[in-house]
Design a protein around this motif. Structure first.
Motif, PDB file in Angstrom:
ATOM      1  N   GLY A  52       3.103   0.363   4.635  1.00  0.00           N
ATOM      2  CA  GLY A  52       4.387   1.239   4.594  1.00  0.00           C
ATOM      3  C   GLY A  52       4.172   2.171   5.635  1.00  0.00           C
ATOM      4  N   HIS A  53       5.216   2.562   6.089  1.00  0.00           N
ATOM      5  CA  HIS A  53       5.108   3.828   7.468  1.00  0.00           C
ATOM      6  C   HIS A  53       6.200   4.768   6.937  1.00  0.00           C
ATOM      7  CE1 HIS A  53       2.509   4.414  10.582  1.00  0.00           C
ATOM      8  NE2 HIS A  53       3.466   5.117  11.202  1.00  0.00           N
ATOM      9  N   LEU A 113       0.925  -0.934  -0.112  1.00  0.00           N
ATOM     10  CA  LEU A 113      -0.157   0.171  -0.045  1.00  0.00           C
ATOM     11  C   LEU A 113       0.818   1.138  -0.149  1.00  0.00           C
ATOM     12  CD1 LEU A 113      -3.129  -0.697   0.083  1.00  0.00           C
ATOM     13  CD2 LEU A 113      -1.555  -2.504   1.371  1.00  0.00           C
ATOM     14  N   SER A 114       0.914   2.002  -1.067  1.00  0.00           N
ATOM     15  CA  SER A 114       1.636   3.372  -1.228  1.00  0.00           C
ATOM     16  C   SER A 114       1.098   4.093  -2.135  1.00  0.00           C
ATOM     17  CB  SER A 114       3.113   2.780  -1.656  1.00  0.00           C
ATOM     18  OG  SER A 114       3.199   3.296  -3.049  1.00  0.00           O
ATOM     19  N   VAL A 156      -0.976  11.701   0.862  1.00  0.00           N
ATOM     20  CA  VAL A 156       0.146  10.994   1.693  1.00  0.00           C
ATOM     21  C   VAL A 156      -0.440  10.750   3.075  1.00  0.00           C
ATOM     22  CG1 VAL A 156       2.427  10.799   2.347  1.00  0.00           C
ATOM     23  CG2 VAL A 156       1.870  11.644   0.345  1.00  0.00           C
ATOM     24  N   LEU A 157      -0.751   9.517   3.749  1.00  0.00           N
ATOM     25  CA  LEU A 157      -1.118   9.242   5.111  1.00  0.00           C
ATOM     26  C   LEU A 157       0.189   9.214   5.846  1.00  0.00           C
ATOM     27  CD1 LEU A 157      -3.774   6.766   3.754  1.00  0.00           C
ATOM     28  CD2 LEU A 157      -4.015   9.267   4.416  1.00  0.00           C
ATOM     29  N   THR A 158      -0.007   8.888   7.155  1.00  0.00           N
ATOM     30  CA  THR A 158       1.150   8.640   7.899  1.00  0.00           C
ATOM     31  C   THR A 158       1.348   7.027   7.844  1.00  0.00           C
ATOM     32  OG1 THR A 158      -0.811   8.324   9.631  1.00  0.00           O
ATOM     33  CG2 THR A 158       0.340  10.416   9.687  1.00  0.00           C
ATOM     34  N   GLY A 209      -5.294   6.599  -2.941  1.00  0.00           N
ATOM     35  CA  GLY A 209      -5.849   8.041  -3.511  1.00  0.00           C
ATOM     36  C   GLY A 209      -4.621   8.810  -3.560  1.00  0.00           C
ATOM     37  N   GLN A 246       2.346   5.582  -4.449  1.00  0.00           N
ATOM     38  CA  GLN A 246       2.965   5.313  -5.894  1.00  0.00           C
ATOM     39  C   GLN A 246       2.130   4.293  -6.552  1.00  0.00           C
ATOM     40  OE1 GLN A 246       6.857   5.499  -6.137  1.00  0.00           O
ATOM     41  NE2 GLN A 246       7.240   6.729  -4.354  1.00  0.00           N
TER      42      GLN A 246
HETATM   43  N1  LIG Z   1      -2.156   7.044  -0.244  1.00  0.00           N
HETATM   44  C1  LIG Z   1      -1.691   5.844   0.142  1.00  0.00           C
HETATM   45  N2  LIG Z   1      -2.445   4.846  -0.426  1.00  0.00           N
HETATM   46  O1  LIG Z   1      -1.724   3.745   0.261  1.00  0.00           O
HETATM   47  N3  LIG Z   1      -0.797   4.119   0.978  1.00  0.00           N
HETATM   48  C2  LIG Z   1      -0.831   5.455   0.983  1.00  0.00           C
HETATM   49  C3  LIG Z   1       0.201   6.365   1.875  1.00  0.00           C
HETATM   50  O2  LIG Z   1      -0.073   7.242   1.809  1.00  0.00           O
HETATM   51  N4  LIG Z   1       0.911   5.732   2.740  1.00  0.00           N
HETATM   52  C4  LIG Z   1       1.806   6.439   3.469  1.00  0.00           C
HETATM   53  C5  LIG Z   1       2.429   5.907   4.699  1.00  0.00           C
HETATM   54  C6  LIG Z   1       3.093   5.489   3.539  1.00  0.00           C
HETATM   55  C7  LIG Z   1       4.161   5.880   2.525  1.00  0.00           C
HETATM   56  C8  LIG Z   1       4.585   4.924   1.769  1.00  0.00           C
HETATM   57  C9  LIG Z   1       5.126   4.955   0.753  1.00  0.00           C
HETATM   58  C10 LIG Z   1       5.494   6.310   0.540  1.00  0.00           C
HETATM   59  S1  LIG Z   1       6.417   6.537  -1.318  1.00  0.00           S
HETATM   60  N5  LIG Z   1       8.272   6.666  -0.693  1.00  0.00           N
HETATM   61  O3  LIG Z   1       6.456   5.359  -1.743  1.00  0.00           O
HETATM   62  O4  LIG Z   1       6.041   7.714  -1.921  1.00  0.00           O
HETATM   63  C11 LIG Z   1       5.299   7.285   1.033  1.00  0.00           C
HETATM   64  C12 LIG Z   1       4.579   7.128   2.256  1.00  0.00           C
END
Ligand SMILES: Nc1nonc1C(=O)N[C@H]1C[C@@H]1c1ccc(S(N)(=O)=O)cc1
Length: 246
Positions: A113-114, A87-88, A137-139, A134, A90
């Motif tokens: 991810g976190h 889940l990201s 960017v979430l936490t 969507g 991207q």
């Molecule tokens: N929207 C979302 N749909 O699912 N996950 C979502 C999200 O915001 N996850 C964030 C906490 C984590 C995260 C994961 C990957 C990246 S990165 N480096 O790949 O950009 C950045 C932030």
């Protein structure tokens, strides 16, 4: 269907997915949701799971080793490679089409991810799909994982009772759902549309189809342009839009 969730916050999942429809489906063993705490696989005495990014920059990155060992703790018991979804932000943005595709899997491993995300080598090594809920960017990836589990589980046979059927819900076939009403008949001087009180099921279905077409056209032109309407639907919509203009 089985979901294994690799997460730093396993306790979040039972709180949210232990209730209501999903909770009932778990109790009836129609779906299984198992969480694995990535932190349990840290080799660090302080249970460290993240570190500073190479090349500098703000934020922390989740280390590869704890994630991959958490994954192996599941995969090494299996005779097949389960589909791993990361889940990201991207990833492909989740929609009902992707939900339907995922609902055909027997077993999904969801990686949450976190921080700033995860070491790229995890993605190269074990991830099959990146999915986003969507463009924001979430936490953490925990809420996205719950959204995915909820939306996919609803399509698993036996999860929804016949009354809760999804077949005419929004997005089921690319259309938004028709307006819903329930008792009382009059609320705040607003009455229920007469056709719904008529008991004439053919007229009710026609009205509902017309409302779905009209709503989708007006509220979600992006969805509407992907539809291929037959002549009957085109006439229904034309009639509804004319009524709107009168
Ligand atoms: N929207 C979302 N749909 O699912 N996950 C979502 C999200 O915001 N996850 C964030 C906490 C984590 C995260 C994961 C990957 C990246 S990165 N480096 O790949 O950009 C950045 C932030």
């Amino acid at each position: 269907m089985k979901f294994d969730v690799l997460t730093l916050f396993p306790e979040l999942f039972d709180a949210v997915l232990g209730e209501s429809i999903i909770g009932r489906a778990r109790q009836n063993n129609i779906i299984q949701i198992n969480t694995v705490n990535i932190r349990d696989f840290s080799l660090n005495k302080h249970r460290k799971v993240d570190d500073y990014p190479y090349g500098g920059g703000g934020g922390m990155v989740m280390m590869a080793q704890p994630i991959c060992d958490a994954y192996l703790s599941i995969a090494e018991k299996l005779s097949y490679k389960p589909r791993v979804v990361y889940l990201s932000p991207q990833g492909r943005v989740l929609n009902q089409e992707i939900v339907k595709e995922l609902s055909t899997e027997e077993h999904l491993i969801l990686l949450c991810g976190h921080y700033e995300g995860i070491d790229e080598r995890v993605i190269e090594e074990i991830v099959d799909d990146e999915i986003s809920i969507g463009d924001y960017v979430l936490t953490g990836g925990e809420l996205p994982a719950m959204v995915l589990i909820d939306s996919v589980s609803r399509l698993i046979p036996g999860v929804l009772s016949s009354e809760e059927s999804y077949s005419q819900e929004s997005h089921y076939e690319g259309l938004l759902e028709y307006p819903q009403y329930t008792r009382p008949y009059e609320f705040s001087e607003r009455k229920v549309p007469g056709v719904l009180m008529s008991g004439h099921h053919e007229n009710i279905n026609r009205w509902r189809r017309q409302q779905s077409l009209k709503r989708t056209y007006l509220k979600r032109p992006d969805m509407f342009e992907r539809l291929s309407l037959n002549e009957a639907d085109r006439k229904l919509l034309e009639e509804a839009l004319k009524e709107n203009e009168e």
